[in-house]
Design a protein around this motif. Structure first.
Motif, PDB file in Angstrom:
ATOM      1  N   GLU A  14      27.878  64.600  16.291  1.00 15.29           N
ATOM      2  CA  GLU A  14      27.551  63.168  16.370  1.00 15.29           C
ATOM      3  C   GLU A  14      28.136  62.417  15.177  1.00 15.29           C
ATOM      4  OE1 GLU A  14      23.318  62.950  16.500  1.00 15.29           O
ATOM      5  OE2 GLU A  14      23.190  63.747  18.542  1.00 15.29           O
ATOM      6  N   ALA A  56      26.499  68.992  20.237  1.00 16.51           N
ATOM      7  CA  ALA A  56      27.014  67.683  19.861  1.00 16.51           C
ATOM      8  C   ALA A  56      27.492  67.632  18.421  1.00 16.51           C
ATOM      9  CB  ALA A  56      25.917  66.651  20.060  1.00 16.51           C
ATOM     10  N   GLU A  75      35.701  73.599  17.581  1.00 23.37           N
ATOM     11  CA  GLU A  75      34.841  72.533  18.109  1.00 23.37           C
ATOM     12  C   GLU A  75      35.189  71.170  17.497  1.00 23.37           C
ATOM     13  OE1 GLU A  75      31.994  72.243  20.584  1.00 23.37           O
ATOM     14  OE2 GLU A  75      33.671  73.528  21.106  1.00 23.37           O
ATOM     15  N   CYS A  76      35.547  71.167  16.218  1.00 23.20           N
ATOM     16  CA  CYS A  76      35.964  69.904  15.591  1.00 23.20           C
ATOM     17  C   CYS A  76      37.184  69.341  16.314  1.00 23.20           C
ATOM     18  CB  CYS A  76      36.283  70.110  14.110  1.00 23.20           C
ATOM     19  SG  CYS A  76      34.820  70.387  13.108  1.00 23.20           S
ATOM     20  N   TYR A 122      29.380  78.796  24.697  1.00 25.54           N
ATOM     21  CA  TYR A 122      30.655  78.815  23.964  1.00 25.54           C
ATOM     22  C   TYR A 122      31.400  80.109  24.200  1.00 25.54           C
ATOM     23  CZ  TYR A 122      28.968  82.009  20.348  1.00 25.54           C
ATOM     24  OH  TYR A 122      28.509  83.111  19.683  1.00 25.54           O
ATOM     25  N   LEU A 147      28.427  74.872  22.028  1.00 23.71           N
ATOM     26  CA  LEU A 147      29.121  73.662  22.502  1.00 23.71           C
ATOM     27  C   LEU A 147      28.178  72.471  22.332  1.00 23.71           C
ATOM     28  CD1 LEU A 147      30.595  75.197  25.783  1.00 23.71           C
ATOM     29  CD2 LEU A 147      31.793  74.852  23.631  1.00 23.71           C
ATOM     30  N   ARG A 151      38.150  70.014  19.370  1.00 16.48           N
ATOM     31  CA  ARG A 151      37.802  69.650  20.748  1.00 16.48           C
ATOM     32  C   ARG A 151      37.055  68.323  20.796  1.00 16.48           C
ATOM     33  NH1 ARG A 151      33.669  70.027  24.493  1.00 16.48           N
ATOM     34  NH2 ARG A 151      32.164  70.950  23.057  1.00 16.48           N
ATOM     35  N   GLN A 152      36.100  68.155  19.869  1.00 18.29           N
ATOM     36  CA  GLN A 152      35.223  66.986  19.976  1.00 18.29           C
ATOM     37  C   GLN A 152      35.713  65.765  19.207  1.00 18.29           C
ATOM     38  OE1 GLN A 152      30.975  67.355  20.052  1.00 18.29           O
ATOM     39  NE2 GLN A 152      31.066  69.579  20.031  1.00 18.29           N
ATOM     40  N   ILE A 153      36.319  65.951  18.040  1.00 12.70           N
ATOM     41  CA  ILE A 153      36.744  64.756  17.297  1.00 12.70           C
ATOM     42  C   ILE A 153      38.248  64.712  17.061  1.00 12.70           C
ATOM     43  CG2 ILE A 153      34.485  64.352  16.224  1.00 12.70           C
ATOM     44  CD1 ILE A 153      35.420  65.599  13.688  1.00 12.70           C
ATOM     45  N   TYR A 167      27.275  68.174  12.837  1.00 10.62           N
ATOM     46  CA  TYR A 167      27.249  69.248  13.846  1.00 10.62           C
ATOM     47  C   TYR A 167      25.812  69.748  13.908  1.00 10.62           C
ATOM     48  CZ  TYR A 167      28.681  73.616  16.247  1.00 10.62           C
ATOM     49  OH  TYR A 167      28.844  74.657  17.139  1.00 10.62           O
TER      50      TYR A 167
END
Ligand SMILES: [Zn+2]
Length: 405
Positions: free
Chosen positions: A81, A79, A223-224, A54, A77, A226-228, A102
């Motif tokens: 899920e 998952a 990250e939230c 990260y 970085l 970026r991922q969701i 997370y």
């Protein structure tokens, strides 16, 4: 200038970490709480990920000057899920929400919450030529700092309470770092670390408001996105010291400044912070404040717990010194504190094993059990996006595994 620190108390600027370390991690006003700023940062855009560090990915918004100094095993970085079993449970209560986890147990350093902090600390200490560091910790932080600082060539001394898990001691010694086990609890270990720091001029971790910890953990907000693709509306974690809620708030403030998105304003999720009944000083203080209607100065009213019986070594912060900062944040977020039964945790472990084919450590299970309670108490609503920030896997808690499997 890439970054600077600003004192949270008097507003003075501290130009860099070299100065911060040279002044024993304090502002000239005596405050040890300073935040990192990025005066010249350009808006941050999310590019495809071609790294497992990260610090490499978020380099432009971290207080590091040279990528060569990055110390990483692959962390941060990890998952996020979506856990359908928890959504299913909420649906049975008439709530249609999305639930994400997370998974800090997926960090490659030592498989906990603390890897993200330890990785950035190792890099910044290395960049600034620090050779010696120490910390009092109940377990996870000790293993993480021992592991990352060993990789950075920095000697690290862990001060542990007498209740520390043997697996944790072994994990620290395995990477060649010393452990000093106190005859007393966490409070005694902290005192011994402070003495060691003073007598030997060894830099000590700055605790729950350490800018290195805040700065690394704040990236959860990024990250939230970026991922969701969005921030959660409900944030849950098991809380001991309470760095992560402070860090998340800082991350959201930074997002509003640094994000290139057209989103109008990112706001704080409702924070539901969970403690186990065997060590719940923050919940107790919060309940008293609630019953009294949050009178003037309510956030300064808290008491240390004595004779705590919890077996969850990493959740034994009996004296919640960070409560005056964390509790007002929880209140501002519209959240609350929850208490779960430690005796019930193995049953939740069995449920997780059955539904997800995975078992986390007991501190993670405190957060997990808190979700079920939050649903039952009506604290989660339809259309909510819930994020559980879970702390650790079960590999260093054989006592807990044996109660579940
Ligand atoms: Zn100051």
């Amino acid at each position: 200038m890439k970054y600077q620190l600003r004192c949270k108390k008097c507003g003075s600027v501290i130009p860099d970490f070299a100065t911060w370390f040279a002044h024993d991690q304090q502002c000239s006003c005596g405050s040890a709480y300073a935040e990192v700023e990025y005066p010249d940062a350009v808006p941050f855009t999310f590019s495809p990920v071609h790294t497992n560090s990260y610090q490499d990915y978020y380099f432009d918004i971290l207080p590091l000057l040279d990528r060569q100094n990055i110390v990483s095993f692959g962390e941060g970085l990890i998952a996020i899920e979506r856990w359908h079993n928890l959504e299913e449970y909420a649906r049975k209560h008439g709530i249609d929400c999305q639930v994400f986890v997370y998974r800090n147990d997926c960090n490659a350093g030592s498989g906990s919450f603390k890897d993200i902090s330890a990785a950035l600390a190792a890099s910044v200490l290395k960049e600034n030529g620090i050779k010696d560091y120490c910390l009092a910790s109940t377990g996870n932080a000790g293993v993480a700092f021992a592991t990352y600082l060993a990789k950075a060539g920095i000697r690290f001394t862990e001060f542990a309470p007498n209740c520390i898990d043997p697996e944790t001691v072994e994990a620290i010694r395995r990477v060649g770092q010393p452990v000093v086990i106190s005859k007393g609890g966490y409070g005694d270990a902290k005192r011994e670390a402070a003495e060691f720091h003073k007598n030997n001029h060894v830099l000590i971790s700055g605790g729950n408001t350490d800018p290195l910890r805040i700065e690394s953990k704040r990236l959860l907000a990024f990250e939230c996105l970026r991922q969701i693709g969005r921030l959660p509306s409900v944030y849950m974690q098991a809380v001991a010291g309470g760095t992560s809620p402070l860090a998340l708030e800082k991350g959201i403030r930074d997002l509003n400044v640094l994000s290139a998105s057209q989103h109008s304003e990112y706001s704080l999720p409702r924070m539901l912070l969970v403690q186990q009944d065997e060590c719940d000083p923050m919940v107790t203080a919060w309940e008293k404040a609630t019953a009294a209607g949050f009178p003037e100065g309510w956030h300064l009213q808290y008491e240390a717990k004595h004779d705590i019986k919890t077996r969850i070594g990493i959740l034994t912060a009996a004296n919640p010194g960070n409560y005056p900062l964390v509790a007002p944040l929880v209140r501002r977020s519209g959240g609350t504190f929850l208490r779960v039964s430690e005796a019930d945790l193995p049953a939740y472990g069995k449920e997780m094993l059955a539904s997800q084919n995975t078992l986390m450590g007991p501190a993670s299970m405190v957060c997990y059990a808190g979700f079920f309670q939050a649903v039952e108490k009506g604290l989660i609503h339809s259309a909510d996006t819930v994020l559980l920030n879970t702390g650790e896997g079960s590999s260093r808690s054989s006592w807990f595994r044996s109660l579940v499997i």
